[in-house]
Design a protein around this motif. Structure first.
Motif, PDB file in Angstrom:
ATOM      1  N   UNK A  22       0.595  -1.258  -0.105  1.00 12.16           N
ATOM      2  CA  UNK A  22      -0.045   0.029  -0.003  1.00 12.16           C
ATOM      3  C   UNK A  22       1.045   1.299  -0.066  1.00 12.16           C
ATOM      4  N   UNK A  23       2.150   1.160  -0.189  1.00 13.21           N
ATOM      5  CA  UNK A  23       2.939   2.130  -0.087  1.00 13.21           C
ATOM      6  C   UNK A  23       4.072   2.040  -1.101  1.00 13.21           C
ATOM      7  N   UNK A  24       4.810   3.322  -1.427  1.00  6.42           N
ATOM      8  CA  UNK A  24       5.787   3.110  -2.642  1.00  6.42           C
ATOM      9  C   UNK A  24       7.194   2.622  -1.833  1.00  6.42           C
ATOM     10  N   UNK A  25       7.048   2.281  -0.678  1.00  7.31           N
ATOM     11  CA  UNK A  25       8.513   2.040   0.322  1.00  7.31           C
ATOM     12  C   UNK A  25       9.140   0.222  -0.105  1.00  7.31           C
ATOM     13  N   UNK A  26      10.122   0.527   0.074  1.00  3.69           N
ATOM     14  CA  UNK A  26      10.931  -0.797   0.378  1.00  3.69           C
ATOM     15  C   UNK A  26      11.760  -0.346   1.488  1.00  3.69           C
ATOM     16  N   UNK A  27      11.875  -1.672   2.489  1.00  7.69           N
ATOM     17  CA  UNK A  27      12.508  -1.387   3.742  1.00  7.69           C
ATOM     18  C   UNK A  27      13.555  -2.489   4.188  1.00  7.69           C
ATOM     19  N   UNK A  28      14.468  -2.433   4.552  1.00  9.53           N
ATOM     20  CA  UNK A  28      15.333  -3.534   4.994  1.00  9.53           C
ATOM     21  C   UNK A  28      15.272  -4.089   6.384  1.00  9.53           C
ATOM     22  N   UNK A  29      14.481  -5.174   6.476  1.00  5.93           N
ATOM     23  CA  UNK A  29      13.920  -5.517   7.752  1.00  5.93           C
ATOM     24  C   UNK A  29      14.097  -7.019   7.954  1.00  5.93           C
ATOM     25  N   UNK A  30      14.060  -7.449   9.257  1.00  8.15           N
ATOM     26  CA  UNK A  30      13.982  -8.936   9.632  1.00  8.15           C
ATOM     27  C   UNK A  30      12.944  -9.430   9.044  1.00  8.15           C
ATOM     28  N   UNK A  31      12.899 -10.682   8.554  1.00  9.44           N
ATOM     29  CA  UNK A  31      11.725 -11.083   7.905  1.00  9.44           C
ATOM     30  C   UNK A  31      10.994 -12.004   8.769  1.00  9.44           C
ATOM     31  N   UNK A  32       9.641 -12.382   8.596  1.00 13.33           N
ATOM     32  CA  UNK A  32       8.831 -13.195   9.357  1.00 13.33           C
ATOM     33  C   UNK A  32       7.835 -12.058  10.225  1.00 13.33           C
ATOM     34  N   UNK A  33       7.855 -12.407  11.494  1.00 13.47           N
ATOM     35  CA  UNK A  33       6.871 -11.660  12.332  1.00 13.47           C
ATOM     36  C   UNK A  33       7.257 -10.147  12.461  1.00 13.47           C
ATOM     37  N   UNK A  34       8.527 -10.142  12.541  1.00 13.60           N
ATOM     38  CA  UNK A  34       9.339  -8.630  12.837  1.00 13.60           C
ATOM     39  C   UNK A  34       8.666  -7.740  11.756  1.00 13.60           C
ATOM     40  N   UNK A  35       8.930  -8.182  10.392  1.00 11.52           N
ATOM     41  CA  UNK A  35       8.582  -7.805   9.151  1.00 11.52           C
ATOM     42  C   UNK A  35       6.976  -7.304   8.950  1.00 11.52           C
ATOM     43  N   UNK A  36       6.276  -8.179   9.659  1.00  8.15           N
ATOM     44  CA  UNK A  36       4.705  -8.049   9.549  1.00  8.15           C
ATOM     45  C   UNK A  36       4.400  -6.957  10.420  1.00  8.15           C
ATOM     46  N   UNK A  37       4.899  -6.868  11.717  1.00  5.79           N
ATOM     47  CA  UNK A  37       4.557  -5.975  12.539  1.00  5.79           C
ATOM     48  C   UNK A  37       5.167  -4.538  12.235  1.00  5.79           C
ATOM     49  N   UNK A  38       6.402  -4.332  11.766  1.00  2.00           N
ATOM     50  CA  UNK A  38       6.967  -3.113  11.429  1.00  2.00           C
ATOM     51  C   UNK A  38       6.366  -2.655  10.271  1.00  2.00           C
ATOM     52  N   UNK A  39       6.026  -3.379   9.290  1.00  2.00           N
ATOM     53  CA  UNK A  39       5.399  -2.706   8.143  1.00  2.00           C
ATOM     54  C   UNK A  39       3.924  -2.378   8.348  1.00  2.00           C
ATOM     55  N   UNK A  40       3.330  -3.008   9.265  1.00  2.00           N
ATOM     56  CA  UNK A  40       1.936  -2.296   9.798  1.00  2.00           C
ATOM     57  C   UNK A  40       2.086  -1.073  10.589  1.00  2.00           C
ATOM     58  N   UNK A  41       3.292  -0.893  11.267  1.00  2.00           N
ATOM     59  CA  UNK A  41       3.437   0.517  11.919  1.00  2.00           C
ATOM     60  C   UNK A  41       3.707   1.623  10.825  1.00  2.00           C
ATOM     61  N   UNK A  42       4.353   1.363   9.874  1.00  2.17           N
ATOM     62  CA  UNK A  42       5.093   2.130   8.795  1.00  2.17           C
ATOM     63  C   UNK A  42       3.565   2.320   7.903  1.00  2.17           C
TER      64      UNK A  42
END
Length: 250
Positions: A91-111
């Motif tokens: 839903x955004x134009x963003x790419x972010x370098x983040x730990x995959x899995x649960x961490x990714x899901x949660x931080x992507x929700x915040x963003x």
């Protein structure tokens, strides 16, 4: 019994299983096995040693040998055999370098909620993983080196300063944190504030991480829920939940 295993233990066992699979394939390929139909003990030992060495080489390539403030392993590389990869934020134009899995899901929700409810984000507005040598160890910013933190517009909300958000924007941040049920902390609440920073505030084996991630994934497939669906942070029940969490994280 399995339910009592830590996430770290499970990951280690998975690595051993992977090593075992490698061993099996190498043993089956040896002439001694093909001729007799039985594994050659010498070949088995050699294959096991090779597999173990591959695991050690991978760890040496990926891990820095230190942990970030929240207890996760810092990683030296991204998109290269580790746990930190470049991921798109739906839903955004963003790419972010983040730990995959649960961490990714949660931080992507915040963003994503920030993007929809506070201010529109553009490419380059979010900084995820940073090299271990570029962060101050023992401080919350070190969580970026483990892929468990992001900075949203760090240039707009400089480290050390408070008051970068309007009152309603801060209420929305509190509501986003309440979504995460204490798994995410905002750098604006730290003694040395960094209002751009949002980070995972639990250890790798904390069951709450998976619980919150599964909740967010469920929202993704449920109409009327999740990021992109505007909510009222002033609604009584949501406001109370946000205030309760804020007092716990103070």
């Amino acid at each position: 019994m399995t339910a009592n295993l830590s996430r770290r233990t499970v990951l280690r066992r998975a690595a051993l299983i992977a090593a075992g699979a490698t061993v099996g394939s190498q043993v089956l390929a040896t002439p001694g096995y093909a001729a007799s139909g039985k594994p050659d003990p010498a070949a088995l030992r050699k294959a096991l040693k090779t597999a173990q060495q591959k695991v050690k080489d991978r760890e040496a390539h990926v891990l820095s040998g230190a942990r970030s403030k929240n207890g996760w392993d810092m990683e030296k590389v991204v998109d290269d055999r580790g746990n930190v990869y470049t991921r798109s934020v739906s839903g955004t134009p963003l790419d972010v370098q983040v730990r995959m899995g649960d961490v990714e899901t949660i931080l992507a929700h915040v963003i994503s909620r920030f993007h929809y409810e506070i201010d529109t984000l553009r490419k380059g507005d979010v900084v995820g993983w940073r090299r271990p040598g570029s962060v101050r160890k023992g401080l919350p910013e070190s969580n970026q080196a483990s892929g468990t933190a992001v900075q949203i517009r760090p240039g707009s909300y400089p480290s050390g300063l408070r008051g970068g958000f309007y009152p309603l924007e801060e209420l929305t941040i509190r509501d986003i944190l309440a979504d995460a049920e204490g798994v995410v902390r905002w750098g604006g609440d730290d003694r040395a504030p960094d209002e751009s920073l949002f980070y995972i505030d639990v250890r790798p084996d904390d069951a709450r991480l998976t619980k919150v991630a599964e909740k967010i994934r469920t929202w993704t497939f449920t109409p009327g829920q999740g990021s992109g669906v505007l909510v009222d942070p002033l609604q009584s029940q949501r406001r109370k939940a946000a205030e309760r969490l804020a007092s716990q994280q103070a």
